[in-house]
Design an enzyme around this catalytic site. Structure first.
Site, PDB file in Angstrom:
ATOM      1  N   THR A 147       0.779  -1.206  -0.009  1.00  0.00           N
ATOM      2  CA  THR A 147       0.130   0.150   0.012  1.00  0.00           C
ATOM      3  C   THR A 147       0.866   1.159  -0.091  1.00  0.00           C
ATOM      4  O   THR A 147       2.121   1.135   0.323  1.00  0.00           O
ATOM      5  CB  THR A 147      -0.885   0.042   1.211  1.00  0.00           C
ATOM      6  N   HIS A 150      20.491  38.937  31.549  1.00  0.00           N
ATOM      7  CA  HIS A 150      19.710  40.032  31.158  1.00  0.00           C
ATOM      8  C   HIS A 150      20.328  40.930  30.314  1.00  0.00           C
ATOM      9  O   HIS A 150      19.899  42.168  30.576  1.00  0.00           O
ATOM     10  CB  HIS A 150      18.770  40.529  32.457  1.00  0.00           C
ATOM     11  N   SER A 201      27.245  44.927   3.796  1.00  0.00           N
ATOM     12  CA  SER A 201      26.066  45.812   3.330  1.00  0.00           C
ATOM     13  C   SER A 201      26.570  46.661   2.044  1.00  0.00           C
ATOM     14  O   SER A 201      27.770  47.019   2.148  1.00  0.00           O
ATOM     15  CB  SER A 201      25.811  46.757   4.311  1.00  0.00           C
TER      16      SER A 201
END
Lengths: 456, 456, 456, 456
Positions: free
Chosen positions: B107, B155, B278
């Site tokens: 199948t 943090h 860039s």
């Protein structure tokens, strides 16, 4: 033949339509990019930023057919820059006087975001067209089967009767709200990007703002007012609206697949596309398209999540979020396009077996219990009526009699029941189903009348 | 050039490696499917289910080069069946005696799930190889920079000093656990599927179980014991492990990108691939690869979610869940393959600027406050020491003096501080950082020694 | 009565078990935190970092009952620090000689991560116990209904017959792999955290590494080797394994709900908990628990996604990712705990209606087509056999006869069919279903034998 | 003190506001439910479906204070029905003549969906109010810092200068579009549900449609036109809009946290709530609130995904999807409410350090390269200008000189540069930043003027 099944020669048709592919196909994407670059040059010429002849030469020469795509690809890979390969390729095919003026002051994001806006508008319009057709098809089903009784099912259990029209009306109702969302959203998303290096257009001195206005106008896009290099709510919203549309089509597909169950058999997806059943089980006919709509809904939803995550973008450009859009947004478009196309065909040619609906209703002898409850409640009180009815149903189940007989066998109940109710139980009471269909039809007509240009 | 950017001639290299593409490419997938079909026929011949000559003819003739793929594609679309087009195409190129015996009792899901298992094993091994190299590279960084002080940051704020080796050691540590997960998972995922129409192998009478055993063994796959047509924990787990691997690479990429910030500049991704900065801002050098690892992590994670959703599959086959796997699993493999390849190059050639680390540490004069706290705590009590230190820091900040001067100006503090501490504050105290590096190196060596065959 | 329905007095029982609540309840969490702080002090006393009497005083005095929780809450809010409120509260109830030595050198993450590890281990063991019981229940169903024929269904369509035992065996098979995952994962997740400010334990000078070892050992946790403040693969993997477990239970629940459909009625969830049906439709009995397992699977999966996202954590501490864990991980535990408990009851008391299974099988006269195909294939060739069978089925459907009659009416077919096949078609052929059940039973027994301590 | 940290006495304030809690708190929810039941009874009395005195008695007696909530909870658990416990509790406190008429013909979903619509409207209005204040605060920052130069950063690298006002303007711009989405969405979501058992209102005979109209009108909700028991696009859209709002706040929070890095220090979150820094590192001041906004965005997004998944709902009621909404939608509301409140405070009191911005700009001597490129491009051609500039930058970097000196040392460049450019390089050119700020201010003013009633 790529590595993605979505691009497969064998299976690609399941994951996009040709129409959608034509938008996102690489050649067409490059063609659209060149169109944007030509428009930029023209806008710049209009403001005397670049020479007019350069702009004209770019417009004439920037053709994807002329590009050496192998060279462009090789330079893209070797420079590691997203557009430098293209620019180098362009310079080779542009006349000398234009070479220095192409992509003048532009950045990758100006190009790709503006292209994304054009694609969002285009796909939004396709979605509007197809949703309109889906609403039509659902309204048509609602109208045709306004009074065709069928089992209502809650939690998969046979409940009181509804009509098939009522079910179809909820599909139309949901499609209608998506049309409203597209109406509201398309102008919001369809804005150009001309931001320059960090969003301030400083390259263009004091002409940047005016240049952006002209550039957007020439492309038929809105002027964003402010650069949106890391303000990504627009493409996020667009993709989520596609997720919702795909979700609705997933609901419809799932409903059809469930109602097509061998044990229910009330509707069937059209034989059309998926004409061969199981090979090993030749008797079967699978709801291939209906199931596929659920598959597509899941995949589009995943892309929606990626886009929402990308809203938390950093500083003036954030490659982490932005490049995920490059994959997620087109994928969502292609998959939703497929879903719309399949969903439309599914509804337009849905096979409805009213006889099976009737048969299933009759086979569920207790589906009239709500009606009996309605009748008994004013007399006995609703809560007492419920308790009594539960006993009667239990007795009927145990003794193998019908609810009718059980009711007639109970003195108090018989005394309390309105004249003629028990015999009438054979006719399913579908309550306000028809009236709700009418309401949906009325609202849809009103919505169309008020926005005549809505349909493409 | 397809409609997916992942398949783009220009950008495809960002979204997969050639090695991975070679697994999922349509021709190769078909080749692998034919290999599975040939193996099935051979296994069936071994058990006298099909004639030996038929099996041999299938083995010889079932070649993707001989297939008319256009015909296969057209038949796939027109029948709407996932493999019928292929079977029809095969029958045309097989000798008559083999035609009826190909895909005998098989199948779609037998074929595609078995192929998926082969792909999972293959990709798992590639991931193991690349993760091993990534662990190597991270261990090497940990060893080299074991004692190189740098600011710890919590943090986003400058904290006490760590060493760069400690940071790299946590990367190696995480990679090591993924290697363990692959070791555990690969045998679990690498099982064949031979289920037949509904999972019971009834087509093969009482030989089904034995056939499955032989079939799996010939493919080098495990025997699942029971059909898994809707038991999808294996591919789901596989994809989630890929999501986790991509997540780790995303963490490393993000860390590099953040440490490469202009204001920090402590590491730099290798110039290699992305060599042009860039265009509009020629001074810039972007962490293109580092950022891209975060992008890839997001996309793979989205596919992991699709696979987990697919675990809720219905009855003996559920097209809704299963066909979503067709897209999500290969996509996760391709994207993770790209992430592994980029991540490996990133770590192997990472540029580490020890001087910048030293400079940033010195520029953060209060980063020694934890050390002072350690010294004051036994004498003053920790909570009182904290309060006093806060005052001194505030005073130093206000008056623009150093913490050292502030300490020396305070009589009680000076009296309580251990001899020689204040002058020693110039040398950052990185505590157990080096010892932790050693521990990670030791554990990695032990893991490798105990599983000699682990590395490819 | 909080604002979350999960904490509702009315509905809370649907979203967690009492056993799980007792782990995550705020008082119990604080109690466990104090236990960790006392253990830290004891480990520090062992290494002469703090005075022994201080450690003893902390062990004796750090009691949640003695704490003024209102004061702690007020200080937590006013300081904006996650543990300072608690420390201030503690200092009030500890004798003076202990006050300066509590939480000595510890950080929020040391406390919360270590607590998380304890919770992961605890929840992992509960999951192992419940999954063991679920495997038992599924194995028991597999054994009892090993040979009970029922319709196999693919794509919602009636297929060839399977046995209910085969279906239950796939549930046991999936549960077994989760048990393996827990066996592999629990030692991996169950490690303490003692990292200090930035992960280098510098506060403790050269005794930090040894202190961590002793601290972890006293808590019965593994020593991580290196700080894992931003190395979050462990809690991510844990949560994803819970997602997968919930996914399996969602699959089982969905299967029961679908098989309980009025039109199918082959199984029913136990009446137990959800004993009242619909109020407005008194005849109904909803699969409340079965559906609820799907609901829970969705919610847990969403938390898994949050945890995977958190793997991309920054530097030495990242509040963005870490605090999302504070919500997502406990939520996943509570919801999965509910799912395990509901799933266990569902399987242990599942009502199986063998008569309904038989009835549905008989009502699906074409479910034997695979068997006929098996018989015809060797003679006609599989592909020709398929085509012929499709014709016969179509004819039978059209003329309202049985497949048997259609077969007997076809000369060639009758000639080719093995003697006695047609009459035997009345007995469903469930192929290797029983043998697969046996295989699953055998494997489960072997797994248990090899890991005798696995079960709690 | 529940098992969810969100409900914690210590930490609950991080995960919801009191105002939001007051909507979703169990007592308040029950109060609102009783209000809905009283309104239903009154609407039914108006249409003579129930006696007027019964409706009046329900209005008077259905008080949450009078309810025995323990009894209600116990009955809810024992019956396993979502509202039966409440009804039984109500019957005990209502006078006999009202008992049979409460919840007359209603269903669980009528009650909970109508309540959800009321909550969506309420929360939508709170979001509108807070977003308005956030827009105000962002506009105020944009106005105040319209011309304050700071480094633009792309990919984390120092780029050309922008102004802080431009950055703040993009925040206002994004908030404005959310206000538009709320304006569009609130009327769409704020519709009542009165569907009865299967959506057809059959219990009420031919008065159902009219009853729904009156019921909705009395509650100030829209009439849905058609039952929406499995048409879940409304709550899904609502939750996704909250996800987007939280995403924007996450972007702002993340930006603040990154700009607050020790090495950057350009902004600081207000000291307010989170006033104590690190305990072990007394010099630190963490961007607690800023980071927390990212955490909240992730958690809300996960709930959005659950809601979108729930759109694929089945038949006339689908407990799997619907009950997931019970958790996901309120959770999204509470978390978004917290995000709005924190975000508002963050922006209203943000500390902006213009001096640090100037200092960072000066420390990035090459940030003027775009400007030089603009000046050189017309003369040399843009691509040649780029190449030349790259050489000069490289030379300046190598020799440790400034870009100005390198430019002046190059004969051709000096000849081509406009008079006076080189000296002017000391003044950063922020291009159209100020003009874009003006545009955002103008658009916001126009939007407010056109919708005077928009602000609460």
């Amino acid at each position: 033949m790529g590595a993605r099944l979505t691009e497969s020669a064998l299976y690609g048709h399941l994951w996009a339509t040709d129409e959608l592919r034509a938008i996102f196909d690489e050649r067409e994407r490059l063609r659209s990019w060149l169109e944007i670059l030509a428009t930029l040059a023209e806008a710049q010429a209009e403001l005397s930023i670049v020479p007019l002849e350069a702009a004209e030469a770019i417009r004439d020469g920037a053709s994807v057919d002329a590009l050496d795509l192998e060279y462009v690809a090789a330079e893209t890979a070797s420079t590691g820059h997203s557009t430098l390969g293209l620019i180098l390729g362009l310079r080779r095919i542009l006349p000398p006087e234009a070479r220095e003026w192409v992509y003048y002051g532009g950045t990758v994001q100006d190009l790709t975001d503006t292209w994304t806006a054009l694609a969002m508008r285009r796909v939004g319009e396709i979605a509007r067209r197809d949703l309109g057709a889906i609403e039509d098809a659902a309204l048509d089903l609602a109208r045709r089967y306004r009074d065709t009784p069928m089992l209502g099912r809650t939690h998969g259990q046979a409940g009181s009767p509804i009509t098939f029209g009522l079910k179809a009306a909820t599909w139309a109702d949901e499609a209608r709200r998506h049309l409203d969302r597209l109406d509201e959203g398309i102008p919001r998303w369809s804005v150009g990007q001309l931001a320059g290096a960090v969003g301030n257009l400083a390259f263009f001195g004091d002409r940047g703002i005016e240049l952006r206005r002209v550039f957007c106008e020439r492309l038929g896009l809105g002027d964003p007012g402010v650069s949106w290099t890391t303000t990504r709510d627009r493409p996020a919203e667009f993709t989520v609206v596609l997720s919702m549309i795909a979700g609705t089509l997933g609901r419809i597909g799932n409903e059809v697949a469930q109602l097509q169950r061998s044990e229910i058999g009330e509707v069937r997806e059209p034989a059309g596309a998926a004409s061969v059943g199981s090979i090993t089980m030749p008797h079967k006919r699978n709801p291939e398209v209906a199931e596929h709509l659920v598959t597509l809904a899941r995949l589009v939803r995943a892309e929606g999540g990626v886009m929402l995550e990308g809203m938390v973008a950093e500083h003036e450009r954030d490659g982490r979020a932005w490049k995920a859009e490059w994959i997620a947004l087109p994928e969502a478009c292609l998959l939703t396009g497929a879903a719309l196309s399949f969903g439309r065909r599914l509804l337009e040619d849905l096979e409805v077996d009213e006889e099976a609906m009737r048969r299933n209703l009759e086979a569920s002898p207790f589906s009239t219990s709500e009606r009996v409850l309605t009748a008994l409640s004013p007399a006995l009180g609703k809560h007492r009526a419920q308790a009594r009815l539960q006993e009667l149903l239990e007795r009927a189940r145990r003794t193998g009699t019908t609810l009718e007989d059980a009711l007639l066998a109970d003195d108090e109940v018989r005394a309390r029941l309105p004249e003629g109710l028990v015999p009438s139980l054979a006719h399913p009471d579908t309550g306000g189903a028809g009236a709700m269909v009418d309401e949906v039809l009325t609202r849809a007509a009103a919505a169309r009348a008020s926005r005549p240009g809505q349909r493409l």
